[in-house]
Design an enzyme around this catalytic site. Structure first.
Site, PDB file in Angstrom:
ATOM      1  CG  HIS A 161       3.167 -14.908   5.202  1.00 13.44           C
ATOM      2  ND1 HIS A 161       2.240 -15.054   6.204  1.00 13.44           N
ATOM      3  CD2 HIS A 161       3.477 -16.171   4.791  1.00 13.44           C
ATOM      4  CE1 HIS A 161       2.022 -16.342   6.421  1.00 13.44           C
ATOM      5  NE2 HIS A 161       2.752 -17.045   5.570  1.00 13.44           N
ATOM      6  CB  SER A 282       1.796  15.187  -7.250  1.00 14.38           C
ATOM      7  OG  SER A 282       1.867  16.198  -6.264  1.00 14.38           O
ATOM      8  CE  LYS A 288       3.744  10.514  -5.698  1.00 14.60           C
ATOM      9  NZ  LYS A 288       3.188  10.623  -4.366  1.00 14.60           N
ATOM     10  CD  GLU A 295      -3.466   5.437  -5.774  1.00 19.93           C
ATOM     11  OE1 GLU A 295      -3.391   5.872  -4.620  1.00 19.93           O
ATOM     12  OE2 GLU A 295      -3.105   6.102  -6.772  1.00 19.93           O
TER      13      GLU A 295
END
Ligand code: ARG
Length: 466
Positions: A161, A282, A288, A295
């Protein structure tokens, strides 16, 4: 070179094809990827026709030389593909006519239809590509096994979980993915088995009235036999659907792994650092470093599952035998193949270069009362039924939480307030590494068991890596 765009099936037509129709029905933009298989199939077919004395023996050499010349033209980029010639089969046959003359080229298609021809080409193509994907999966497995072996001392929290559950070896976690990828590779090999019968000789749908030697063509092309029903053979696209399912599941496995890489590389987890060369920045936030690669693999999985749905919908309700709908079988396969190959290729070096923050992982492995099950098992070994032991340790956890304490902060006196079964030998169980090494059953996370699996995987790699 002046292109001869004369239709090979033009005999019964009195009006030219509408340009829109030509554009709409042509598959040459994508099925040109089948050129090598188409030429190999034609050469094998021509040889057999000559052997069976269906075409004059003297025609064989010009046919084979012409087809080989076409292969070279395509490889070197000088071949002129024509939409008016619809597909790869007719582009090649038409060019053959230019090279060896219509008299000889016109004999190649004896006893063959584009229906059994495309069924053959696509089977050959899929088999070759699946084998290549299996190779890429094995490369990834090797990287994972290497990574597991060189980090055998790293422990991390195991999750259920997405809540900390029990500590595990990082190597054990990686090898879980190895098991998935191994099954993926086996599935592809299994799919190839069902693609190992040659459809050539099925004709348009009913078979052939020439005395074709189907077996010898099949053997020459590396098939293990010939298909048993001509109607099925020209309209069977099961291999495409199966391969796309296998690709889909492989991508789903990759997305699970990628999701973890995204989570683990966040400041909140901080378990790993992906190499700078596999991340991007970024345009507005200077600090970043984004895990774009995992992804994007996660994102691209949708195309592959979409391709699976695409082929299933294309095949649904199709009457026997060949229908033009089937031309729609290729693009989903090509797109899924490119996605799978691209994902596997980038995954292996990304994992190889990923760095582990083993101290963070280890400290997290001990957090969240992750050894609670171990302590309950300890009480069970002292005679308490498991459910009661669970209850006792639950109360200890509740107490520690309220007092902001860890298990290791409690004195033996405090332990014994919860159960007088607790004794000094408990202390050897409280460290996460002890909990890990207690799981010393086949398939468990104890170091000894993980080493057993690494040895088995090395054997497996030895048998599949050539
Ligand atoms: N380009 C076609 C395909 O990919 C080849 C077979 C065409 N057969 C036909 N009868 N029109 O399906």
């Amino acid at each position: 070179m002046k292109k001869n765009n004369q239709k090979l099936w033009g005999g019964r037509f009195s009006a030219p094809t509408d340009e829109l129709v030509e554009e709409f029905t042509a598959s040459i933009k994508f099925d040109r990827r089948l050129y090598a298989e188409d030429i190999a199939g034609s050469i094998a077919h021509a040889r057999m026709l000559a052997r069976q004395e269906i075409i004059p023996a003297a025609d064989l050499k010009p046919l084979v030389d012409g087809l080989e010349q076409i292969r070279e033209e395509i490889v070197s980029g000088t071949f002129e593909f024509s939409v008016a010639l619809e597909d790869i089969h007719m582009n090649i046959e038409s060019r053959l006519g230019e090279i060896v003359g219509l008299e000889i080229a016109g004999r190649l298609h004896t006893g063959r239809s584009r229906n059994d021809q495309v069924a053959l080409d696509f089977r050959l193509y899929i088999r070759r590509q699946l084998l290549a994907v299996e190779g890429l999966i094995v490369d990834l497995i090797k990287v994972l096994v290497d990574k597991a072996e060189s980090n055998l001392d790293v422990i991390m929290p195991g999750f259920t979980h997405l809540q900390q559950a029990q500590p595990v070896l990082f190597a054990h976690h990686l090898l879980a993915y190895v098991e998935m990828f191994k099954r993926d590779s086996e599935r592809l090999a299994d799919c190839r088995k069902r693609l190992s019968l040659s459809p050539l000789g099925s004709g348009a749908l009913a078979g052939s009235s020439f005395s074709l030697d189907r077996e010898s063509v099949a053997a020459e092309l590396g098939f293990s036999g010939v298909t048993a029903n001509s109607l099925d053979a020209v309209s069977d696209r099961d291999g495409v659907a199966e391969a796309l399912f296998d690709f889909s599941l492989l991508m789903v496995h990759l997305t699970r792994f990628c999701e973890e890489l995204v989570l683990w590389s966040s400041v909140q987890f901080n378990f790993i650092s992906l190499s700078d060369s596999f991340c991007t920045g970024s345009s507005i936030m200077p600090q970043k470093k984004n895990p774009d690669v995992p992804e994007l693999i996660r994102g691209k999985s949708g195309r592959v599952v979409g391709s699976l749905v695409n082929i299933l919908m294309t095949l649904k309700s199709l009457p026997l035998a060949y229908n033009k709908d089937m031309q729609e079988d290729k693009e989903p396969f090509f797109d899924a193949l490119d996605t799978v190959v691209g994902s596997l290729r980038i995954m292996a070096p990304m994992i190889a270069e990923m760095r582990l923050n083993d101290e963070v992982m280890a400290s997290q492995a001990g957090a969240g009362f992750s050894t609670a099950t171990e302590i309950a098992d300890y009480l069970v070994r002292k005679g308490l039924p498991f459910r009661l032991a669970h209850e006792v340790v639950g109360r200890v956890v509740g107490f520690c939480e309220a007092e902001d304490l860890l298990f290791t902060d409690l004195s033996m006196l405090q332990w014994r307030e919860f159960s007088d079964l607790f004794a000094d030998d408990l202390l050897a169980l409280l460290a996460p590494l002890d909990a890990v090494n207690a799981k010393d059953l086949y398939g468990g996370t104890a170091r000894a068991q993980v080493c057993v699996q690494i040895a088995l995987l090395r054997k497996y790699l030895g048998s599949v890596l050539v």
